[in-house]
Design an enzyme around this catalytic site. Structure first.
Site, short mmCIF file in Angstrom:
data_model
loop_
_atom_site.label_atom_id
_atom_site.label_comp_id
_atom_site.label_asym_id
_atom_site.label_seq_id
_atom_site.Cartn_x
_atom_site.Cartn_y
_atom_site.Cartn_z
N LEU A 465 77.49 25.90 45.12
CA LEU A 465 78.89 26.25 44.90
C LEU A 465 79.33 25.92 43.49
O LEU A 465 80.25 26.52 42.95
CB LEU A 465 79.79 25.48 45.87
CG LEU A 465 79.67 25.85 47.33
CD1 LEU A 465 80.44 24.86 48.18
CD2 LEU A 465 80.20 27.25 47.56
N GLY A 466 78.68 24.95 42.92
CA GLY A 466 79.09 24.57 41.57
C GLY A 466 78.42 23.30 41.12
O GLY A 466 77.67 22.67 41.87
N GLY A 468 79.30 19.75 38.97
CA GLY A 468 80.37 18.96 38.37
C GLY A 468 79.82 17.75 37.66
O GLY A 468 78.60 17.61 37.52
N PHE A 470 79.56 14.85 38.53
CA PHE A 470 78.88 13.85 39.33
C PHE A 470 77.67 14.42 40.08
O PHE A 470 77.02 13.72 40.80
CB PHE A 470 79.85 13.24 40.33
CG PHE A 470 81.05 12.62 39.67
CD1 PHE A 470 80.91 11.45 38.97
CD2 PHE A 470 82.29 13.23 39.75
CE1 PHE A 470 82.02 10.86 38.36
CE2 PHE A 470 83.39 12.65 39.14
CZ PHE A 470 83.25 11.47 38.44
N GLY A 471 77.41 15.70 39.91
CA GLY A 471 76.27 16.29 40.59
C GLY A 471 76.58 17.70 41.04
O GLY A 471 77.64 18.26 40.72
N VAL A 473 77.07 20.82 43.95
CA VAL A 473 77.64 20.98 45.28
C VAL A 473 77.03 22.19 45.96
O VAL A 473 76.90 23.25 45.35
CB VAL A 473 79.17 21.19 45.20
CG1 VAL A 473 79.78 21.11 46.59
CG2 VAL A 473 79.80 20.18 44.29
N LYS A 487 77.58 17.28 48.40
CA LYS A 487 77.53 16.92 46.98
C LYS A 487 76.33 16.03 46.76
O LYS A 487 76.23 14.95 47.33
CB LYS A 487 78.82 16.19 46.58
CG LYS A 487 78.84 15.80 45.14
CD LYS A 487 80.24 15.83 44.59
CE LYS A 487 80.25 16.39 43.19
NZ LYS A 487 81.51 16.86 42.74
N ASP A 584 89.40 12.99 36.75
CA ASP A 584 88.84 14.29 36.39
C ASP A 584 89.61 15.39 37.12
O ASP A 584 89.02 16.26 37.74
CB ASP A 584 87.35 14.34 36.71
CG ASP A 584 86.66 15.51 36.03
OD1 ASP A 584 87.26 16.10 35.11
OD2 ASP A 584 85.54 15.86 36.43
#
Ligand SMILES: *[C@@H]1O[C@H](CO)[C@@H](O)[C@H](O)[C@H]1NC(C)=O
Ligand SMILES: *[C@@H]1O[C@H](CO)[C@@H](O)[C@H](O)[C@H]1NC(C)=O
Ligand SMILES: *[C@@H]1O[C@H](CO)[C@@H](O)[C@H](O)[C@H]1NC(C)=O
Ligand SMILES: *[C@@H]1O[C@H](CO)[C@@H](O)[C@H](O)[C@H]1NC(C)=O
Ligand SMILES: *[C@@H]1O[C@H](CO)[C@@H](O)[C@H](O)[C@H]1NC(C)=O
Ligand SMILES: *[C@@H]1O[C@H](CO)[C@@H](O)[C@H](O)[C@H]1NC(C)=O
Ligand SMILES: *[C@@H]1O[C@H](CO)[C@@H](O)[C@H](O)[C@H]1NC(C)=O
Ligand SMILES: *[C@@H]1O[C@H](CO)[C@@H](O)[C@H](O)[C@H]1NC(C)=O
Ligand SMILES: *[C@@H]1O[C@H](CO)[C@@H](O)[C@H](O)[C@H]1NC(C)=O
Length: 779
Positions: A465-466, A468, A470-471, A473, A487, A584
């Site tokens: 999905l994306g 970010g 932090f990692g 998803v 995530k 964030d």
């Protein structure tokens, strides 16, 4: 036989009384109030009547008229309920009123008064008063009033404290179980007038849980959220020979607000906004609030810039008319003086309070605290002279040194006791010991690695999905059909497993309709993963910045999104048990459910990733260009106000449908959204910036108000930005007034020189490992 007869007679006589007509606000001597009747105040705000708890306990109480769930603000017979619904209320023979059960036995009565013709009236303020109807002129001279006998709730106009003239003391006592059992509970909130008056929250009349700090003219120095007039409230404090009292009033009459002491020992402020109770602050708020956590001389530091909650004042010298200079010289002349400060910080500061002996229970706050001048010995400040010197230092510069020193002392002290103990285990200790809450009472839902691998089709690229900060998803579907988002945290979380679990337990407890729900986690094969509920409409950015989809968001929906994010942030910042700074916030971290309701995602992750650092500064800046507050991007200083900044940027993006970009080329003036909005605001042409796809559905006044709020949020100086609770008030148009915005932070040209050496990536998560932090040059 006689007894039976007379009792029977009594019951009979009661039925000769008339009962008040519906929606009356008074009860006269010839009337009774039965359990199925109520008195309603004149403008219909409050109700007096009977309410039932458990199966057979009836209580006489006052609650809000048109609010569900029923919110009770006062109880008469809290420790002596009536057990049968045939009880009633009537005026007595001694200028008092009585609550009787069906056999005529007394359950509760008000104090006797001199009233010849007593009359009971429920006022619009929620105050139940007893008057003498033969004296019609002295309206406000009540012979008895419920405001003198508070239970667990403070209403506007209700005083807490001491009246020296009458010898009366008013304090709060929690319910046994808030909402369920009104009998006297374990916690009390009392004003103490020894030394400088201040509030103490105690358990079992003994253990001090929380100290509000002395009154400094604006609020209690220990309750930072108390700031005059910003939340539509005005706080007042009387301290003279007649008494010591705290009370608050609302600046806008229609605003409903109350403070309650809960059965868990929390002191909470609620506001009624958009048809629900919103918790605006609560105390004790974070670990620093718990009484004396750091021991004598310890200063508990929650956040960046230093402002003080003054040390405990039970044992101090006080003179209200002395100036700060006189105070200083007094302290210099007295060898046992350890510190001094102004009593009142308004009007440039007046009064002198001087401490002798240990300083206890101090805290540092991001704003709204006050200056404390601490005496240091020569060795403390590193000179070789062997006489003691006074360092009377301005707070911005000097106190920082002290604060850091004291924080270090506190830190080392804790460190000695337990080597690896950091901020969080300290919190654990407080929670499992001092306050009897245990982090382990919550079962942590664990998913196993294979389940998640299967659900996400082996973390396939198609399901991604994306990505970010932090990692990555992934979307997934569990065997039973439930959709989830997984995530997969990036490697550089240096946290141990137990710490990670504690963090997840903490985050999982944060539940709010505007936060994405965390369902559980997975710790296996050197991997750490978080499992969330899946949001159908994904990130706000994917709709807002997409030409073909943006029309799905009409003005009503956009406003609902802005408001929802605001509420979620109030919860994170001051409502939840732990203050969470998101760090964030951006449109891609706002997810939309099937009905376009906004939910903040990735909250609490900053905690997982930044373990080994003091809260005031960060060595690793996590954030996204375009949303970062200047003080955070440049100095790594973060606070709730840096989130407010990001929120302001989002408001402007949502209204204009344009992305804010930092690294524009100089010719393209349009591309710095903040500057652009600011320019049009001054020209009075902001409406030209509104996204054309909402121009039909929007109301100009609402849009302008939202832009105004957005500009207040992005002001350059963090102190100028409003708190999220003020923002929510302004959004619901309940704020008394809004100030004019000052210039926005981080306008494009300024940032250029500062950030040239960084890359020119846009809208990417940015992390720099060695930003230099110069805490001392806070000026
Ligand atoms: C209440 O008590 C009275 C006297 O004991 C009894 O007559 C009456 O039925 C009771 N009412 C209810 C609702 O239980
Ligand atoms: C209220 O209660 C009284 C006695 O308890 C009874 O006589 C009366 O009928 C009740 N009224 C209503 C509206 O239920
Ligand atoms: C009324 O109160 C008295 C004294 O508390 C008690 O003995 C009596 O049982 C009560 N009557 C009813 C009907 O509850
Ligand atoms: C209840 O009231 C009756 C008569 O009013 C009285 O005789 C009796 O002692 C009372 N009971 C209690 C427990 O007070
Ligand atoms: C009023 O009555 C309560 C108990 O009902 C008592 O504690 C209090 O002292 C009384 N107050 C005064 C002013 O007499
Ligand atoms: C606290 O003190 C009050 C009166 O001094 C007493 O009524 C109450 O029972 C006490 N509470 C506890 C929990 O000890
Ligand atoms: C009712 O009266 C109170 C006190 O006068 C006032 O604060 C409040 O705004 C009024 N409420 C309404 C709905 O008019
Ligand atoms: C210092 O101040 C304290 C508090 O007012 C007082 O009790 C003490 O006597 C003073 N000591 C001297 C030496 O003046
Ligand atoms: C407080 O200080 C002022 C100025 O030094 C002095 O005139 C006054 O007497 C002092 N008051 C008390 C109660 O000590």
């Amino acid at each position: 036989m006689t007894i039976f007869f007379s009792r029977h007679l009594l019951i009979l006589t009661t039925f000769f009384f008339i009962t008040p007509s519906t929606s009356s606000d008074t009860l006269t001597a010839t009337q009774i109030l039965t359990t199925n009747q109520t008195l309603i105040s004149q403008n219909q705000t409050f109700v007096l009547g009977f309410f039932r708890r458990s199966i057979t306990n009836y209580y006489l109480g006052i609650w809000y008229n048109n609010i569900t769930p029923q919110t009770i603000v006062w109880v008469a017979n809290r420790d002596n309920p009536i057990h049968n619904s045939s009880g009633y209320l009537k005026l007595g023979d001694h200028g008092n009123f009585l609550l009787l059960n069906s056999s005529g036995n007394l359950s509760w009565s008000s104090n006797e008064t001199t009233a010849k013709n007593p009359l009971l009236q429920l006022l619009d303020t929620g105050n139940l008063v007893l008057k003498d109807s033969s004296h019609t002129n002295n309206n406000n001279n009540y012979l008895w009033q419920s405001f003198d006998y508070p239970t667990d709730t403070v209403l506007p106009g209700m005083e807490i404290g001491w009246n020296f003239d009458t010898g009366m003391e008013k304090h709060l006592t929690s319910w046994k179980i808030t909402g369920e059992d009104p009998s006297s509970g374990d916690y009390t909130m009392k004003l103490d007038y020894h030394g400088l008056p201040e509030g103490f929250l105690r358990r079992d009349n003994q253990t001090i849980i929380f100290r509000a700090g002395p009154w400094n003219g604006e609020g209690f120095s220990g309750i930072t959220a108390m700031k005059d007039n910003t939340d539509g409230l005005k706080f007042n404090f009387n301290d003279d020979e007649h008494g010591v009292m705290y009370y608050f009033t609302v600046t806008k009459p229609s605003l409903l607000s109350r403070i309650i002491l809960t059965s868990d020992g929390e002191f909470e402020r609620y506001m009624w906004l958009q048809a629900s109770w919103n918790k605006f602050w609560y105390q004790p708020g974070d670990q620093c609030d718990y009484y004396g956590v750091c021991g004598p001389y310890g200063v508990c530091d929650n956040n960046a810039s230093p402002n003080m909650k003054l040390p405990e004042t039970a044992n101090v010298f006080v003179n209200k008319s002395m100036t700060l200079d006189e105070c200083e010289s007094l302290c210099k002349r007295n060898c046992s003086c350890t510190a001094y400060a102004n009593i009142d910080i308004t009007n440039g500061g007046t009064g002198c309070v001087m401490w002798v002996g240990q300083l206890f229970d101090m805290s540092v706050y991001p704003s709204n605290g006050q200056d404390l001048y601490v005496r240091l010995s020569a060795s403390d400040i590193g000179t070789s002279k062997n006489h003691r010197v006074i360092e009377a230092i301005g707070i911005t510069l000097g106190a920082l040194v002290i604060v850091l020193g004291l924080v270090a002392i506190c830190y080392l002290r804790n460190k000695r006791q337990q080597r690896s103990r950091g901020h969080d285990s300290l919190m654990n200790e407080i929670y499992s010991g001092g306050v009897e809450r245990n982090m382990d009472d919550l079962e942590l839902p664990m998913f196993d690695f294979d389940t998640l691998t299967m659900a996400t089709n082996n973390f396939s690229q198609d399901n991604k999905l994306g990505e970010g900060g932090f990692g990555s998803v992934y979307r997934g579907r569990l065997i039973e059909g439930r959709e989830i988002a997984v995530k997969r945290l990036s490697e550089d979380s240096r946290q141990g497993i137990q710490e990670f679990k504690n963090e997840v337990k903490l985050i999982i407890k944060l539940q709010h309709r505007n936060l994405v729900r965390l369902l559980g986690c997975c710790i296996e094969k050197d991997e750490k993963m978080l499992v969330y509920e899946y949001m159908e409409n994904r990130g706000l950015d994917s709709i807002l910045f997409d030409k073909s989809k943006r029309a799905l968001l009409n003005w009503e929906r956009r406003f609902n999104i802005i408001y929802g994010i605001g509420r979620g942030l109030v919860y994170l910042h001051q409502d939840s048990r732990f203050r969470i700074i998101h760090r964030d916030l951006k449109t891609s971290n706002i997810l939309l459910d099937g009905d376009m309701n906004p939910k903040i995602s990735d909250f609490g992750l900053a905690r997982i990733f930044d373990k080994d650092e003091i809260q005031t500064k960060t060595l690793r800046i996590v954030g996204t260009y375009g949303y970062m507050a200047p003080e955070y991007a440049m100095y790594g200083k973060f606070s709730i106000k840096s989130d407010v900044f990001s929120f302001g940027v989002m408001i402007l993006e949502i209204i204009t449908g344009k992305k804010n970009r930092w690294f524009s080329n100089d010719k393209d003036e349009e591309s710095n959204l903040l500057e652009n909005v600011w320019r049009h605001w001054h020209k009075g042409t902001v409406m030209t910036l509104v996204d054309p796809s909402i121009s039909n559905s929007c109301t100009e006044s609402e849009v302008v108000r939202c832009i105004h709020i957005g500009l207040l949020c992005i002001q350059e100086r963090a102190e100028d930005r409003p708190t999220m609770s003020s923002v929510v008030l302004m959004l619901s148009n309940e704020a008394p007034s809004m100030s004019n915005p000052k210039s926005p932070g981080f306008s494009a040209r300024k940032t250029h020189s500062d950030m040239d050496s960084s890359s020119s990536r846009q809208d990417e998560t940015w992390s720099v490992n060695e930003v230099t932090i110069t805490v001392l040059d806070a000026r």
